[in-house]
Design a protein around this motif. Sequence first.
Motif, PDB file in Angstrom:
ATOM      1  N   PHE A 377       0.859  -1.187   0.000  1.00  0.00           N
ATOM      2  CA  PHE A 377       0.000   0.000   0.000  1.00  0.00           C
ATOM      3  C   PHE A 377       0.897   1.239   0.000  1.00  0.00           C
ATOM      4  O   PHE A 377       1.070   1.902   1.031  1.00  0.00           O
ATOM      5  CB  PHE A 377      -0.916  -0.007   1.227  1.00  0.00           C
ATOM      6  N   PRO A 378       1.475   1.570  -1.149  1.00  0.00           N
ATOM      7  CA  PRO A 378       2.499   2.621  -1.212  1.00  0.00           C
ATOM      8  C   PRO A 378       1.997   4.006  -0.853  1.00  0.00           C
ATOM      9  O   PRO A 378       2.799   4.875  -0.478  1.00  0.00           O
ATOM     10  CB  PRO A 378       2.965   2.558  -2.680  1.00  0.00           C
ATOM     11  N   ASP A 379       0.683   4.245  -0.959  1.00  0.00           N
ATOM     12  CA  ASP A 379       0.143   5.567  -0.648  1.00  0.00           C
ATOM     13  C   ASP A 379      -0.368   5.671   0.787  1.00  0.00           C
ATOM     14  O   ASP A 379      -0.868   6.723   1.192  1.00  0.00           O
ATOM     15  CB  ASP A 379      -0.994   5.914  -1.619  1.00  0.00           C
ATOM     16  N   ALA A 380      -0.277   4.593   1.540  1.00  0.00           N
ATOM     17  CA  ALA A 380      -0.735   4.593   2.929  1.00  0.00           C
ATOM     18  C   ALA A 380       0.372   5.125   3.823  1.00  0.00           C
ATOM     19  O   ALA A 380       1.170   4.372   4.376  1.00  0.00           O
ATOM     20  CB  ALA A 380      -1.166   3.194   3.352  1.00  0.00           C
ATOM     21  N   GLY A 381       0.409   6.439   3.974  1.00  0.00           N
ATOM     22  CA  GLY A 381       1.427   7.039   4.813  1.00  0.00           C
ATOM     23  C   GLY A 381       1.122   6.889   6.285  1.00  0.00           C
ATOM     24  O   GLY A 381       2.026   6.836   7.112  1.00  0.00           O
ATOM     25  N   MET A 382      -0.186   6.821   6.621  1.00  0.00           N
ATOM     26  CA  MET A 382      -0.583   6.707   8.013  1.00  0.00           C
ATOM     27  C   MET A 382      -1.995   6.162   8.116  1.00  0.00           C
ATOM     28  O   MET A 382      -2.824   6.353   7.229  1.00  0.00           O
ATOM     29  CB  MET A 382      -0.504   8.079   8.693  1.00  0.00           C
ATOM     30  N   LYS A 402      -2.222   9.553   2.749  1.00  0.00           N
ATOM     31  CA  LYS A 402      -0.777   9.613   2.477  1.00  0.00           C
ATOM     32  C   LYS A 402      -0.099  10.538   3.475  1.00  0.00           C
ATOM     33  O   LYS A 402       1.045  10.318   3.881  1.00  0.00           O
ATOM     34  CB  LYS A 402      -0.528  10.087   1.050  1.00  0.00           C
ATOM     35  N   GLY A 403      -0.817  11.582   3.887  1.00  0.00           N
ATOM     36  CA  GLY A 403      -0.264  12.521   4.860  1.00  0.00           C
ATOM     37  C   GLY A 403      -1.205  13.686   5.047  1.00  0.00           C
ATOM     38  O   GLY A 403      -2.300  13.728   4.468  1.00  0.00           O
ATOM     39  N   TYR A 404      -0.808  14.636   5.858  1.00  0.00           N
ATOM     40  CA  TYR A 404      -1.597  15.847   6.039  1.00  0.00           C
ATOM     41  C   TYR A 404      -1.246  16.860   4.954  1.00  0.00           C
ATOM     42  O   TYR A 404      -0.428  16.585   4.078  1.00  0.00           O
ATOM     43  CB  TYR A 404      -1.356  16.418   7.433  1.00  0.00           C
ATOM     44  N   GLY A 405      -1.889  18.045   5.000  1.00  0.00           N
ATOM     45  CA  GLY A 405      -1.700  19.009   3.925  1.00  0.00           C
ATOM     46  C   GLY A 405      -2.363  18.483   2.670  1.00  0.00           C
ATOM     47  O   GLY A 405      -3.340  17.717   2.734  1.00  0.00           O
ATOM     48  N   PRO A 406      -1.871  18.829   1.488  1.00  0.00           N
ATOM     49  CA  PRO A 406      -2.482  18.367   0.236  1.00  0.00           C
ATOM     50  C   PRO A 406      -2.508  16.852   0.080  1.00  0.00           C
ATOM     51  O   PRO A 406      -3.320  16.315  -0.668  1.00  0.00           O
ATOM     52  CB  PRO A 406      -1.593  19.013  -0.848  1.00  0.00           C
ATOM     53  N   ASP A 407      -1.644  16.158   0.826  1.00  0.00           N
ATOM     54  CA  ASP A 407      -1.570  14.700   0.690  1.00  0.00           C
ATOM     55  C   ASP A 407      -2.809  13.979   1.216  1.00  0.00           C
ATOM     56  O   ASP A 407      -2.972  12.779   0.975  1.00  0.00           O
ATOM     57  CB  ASP A 407      -0.336  14.158   1.411  1.00  0.00           C
ATOM     58  N   TYR A 408      -3.697  14.693   1.933  1.00  0.00           N
ATOM     59  CA  TYR A 408      -4.901  14.014   2.419  1.00  0.00           C
ATOM     60  C   TYR A 408      -5.814  13.627   1.256  1.00  0.00           C
ATOM     61  O   TYR A 408      -6.672  12.747   1.403  1.00  0.00           O
ATOM     62  CB  TYR A 408      -5.657  14.889   3.420  1.00  0.00           C
ATOM     63  N   LEU A 409      -5.619  14.267   0.091  1.00  0.00           N
ATOM     64  CA  LEU A 409      -6.418  13.931  -1.086  1.00  0.00           C
ATOM     65  C   LEU A 409      -6.028  12.573  -1.667  1.00  0.00           C
ATOM     66  O   LEU A 409      -6.777  12.003  -2.461  1.00  0.00           O
ATOM     67  CB  LEU A 409      -6.269  15.020  -2.153  1.00  0.00           C
ATOM     68  N   ASN A 410      -4.858  12.089  -1.287  1.00  0.00           N
ATOM     69  CA  ASN A 410      -4.441  10.736  -1.669  1.00  0.00           C
ATOM     70  C   ASN A 410      -4.737   9.839  -0.472  1.00  0.00           C
ATOM     71  O   ASN A 410      -4.038   9.853   0.535  1.00  0.00           O
ATOM     72  CB  ASN A 410      -2.954  10.709  -2.015  1.00  0.00           C
ATOM     73  N   ASN A 411      -5.813   9.073  -0.569  1.00  0.00           N
ATOM     74  CA  ASN A 411      -6.297   8.319   0.575  1.00  0.00           C
ATOM     75  C   ASN A 411      -6.939   7.030   0.092  1.00  0.00           C
ATOM     76  O   ASN A 411      -6.977   6.753  -1.105  1.00  0.00           O
ATOM     77  CB  ASN A 411      -7.314   9.164   1.354  1.00  0.00           C
TER      78      ASN A 411
END
Length: 457
Positions: A377-382, A402-411
């Motif tokens: 799950f390469p996009d699962a940052g947390m 994937k992360g906070y900030g703009p990365d929350y759109l990758n989920n």
Amino acid sequence: MKKLFTYVVLAALMLVVSCGEVNEMVDAPLISELKTEYYVKQGSKLELEPNVVNDKNAAYVWTLNSQEVSKDKKYTFSPETSGEYKITLTVANNGGEAVHTINVSAYPKYKYGTFVLAEGNMTNETGTLSFIDHNGNAEDSIFIKANDGKKLGNTAQDLVIANGNLYIVSQNGTRNGGLGRLVIADAGTAELKAVIDEGFSGMTTNIAVPNDKYAFVVQWNGPMYIVDLVSNKVTGKVETTNRFSKMEMVVIDNNVYAAAGRKLVKVDGNTGDVLKETEMEGQIAGVVKTHANELKVLVTGAERVIWTISKENLLKLARKSLYDISVSSMMKRAFDAEAKSNAGFFILGNKGWSPGLITYTSADAGREIFSLPSADFPDAGMFYGPFSVNPETGNIYFGYVKGYGPDYLNNGVAVISPDGKKIMDYNSKNTDVAKRIDTRFCAGIYFTDPFSPHKSN
């Protein structure tokens, strides 16, 4: 004379041909390879292709609830609504006819599977609801689609499936154009039934629905509200000085079990009266019931313990110490029971400062089965949101970003087997819409009962 002979011969030939046509024996058609009953999902396609013997020069007629719908040999039926349907095929020729009747039961499209609730961005969005059917096909934003763009409340928090309805509670209600704090929708279609917003205050986070008369809604670090489901109004609060935790509640035998810091509180589902409460030796990190309706409580603090609790009087019946397992204190439910077991549990633990691993524990020592980061799950940052164990398959579902900030759109939502192997990744960027879920800050994952139509037949 030759002409006369020619006429006689032609007449005789015509008579022979004519008599042959009249006397030709044709067998009546026979229909096979069609069942008499089908159980299908609303909106799905049922391909009906009969095997017909003796169908030379035969006429086909299909009727749906006595109305003619086709004259082709094949017929495709797609029920737009759930309900009962009667399909009749008639095949006829000069030798007779064959009739085959089919009864079709169409169940609601969201009857079997998994609901995924997302908070949405608190500053500019509202909650969303998605669905994964029992075949593993996902559908995003089902509530908005079913209700002409109407939106769930801001920062959706919890969901209960009961009484044929979805009860969805949000933290901030009407902010950003949301409908309200408590939204009630049809569990089969996601169509809106009612909105209850007045009478709540603070941040409402969790809900329990023990029967068709009352629901109980928790305010984070505050009271528990009583909601009358007949009048759809908040009618009061549970009379207690306890301040309830942001944590999923459990319903057993019409009673509600809720965490209030270090206390476990039992509330009568018919009256809202506190029947019993007991104090644990540490902070409660989760309350679950097993498939046998046993009550289990996870406690953190100086020692991490899973307690078996009497559902009658809240006495502590048995304990299991978790010496080598970390427990996350950041989730509204940090553990869940193993499917079809009273002794096995999956626990979400910290890896550093944030939740990052899942461990399994039973009578034996615990063992790690999955951790982040993961190549699967390469996009699962947390991890984000409570994880859930499918009560039928035993697979584990968890939300991630994937992360906070703009990365929350990758989920997305990840599905792994009980031993930690990848089953599916429903990522928000997936080009296959049947494998794509945009769960912006997952609030919870909820399974229908039964999960699969095959279990109910």
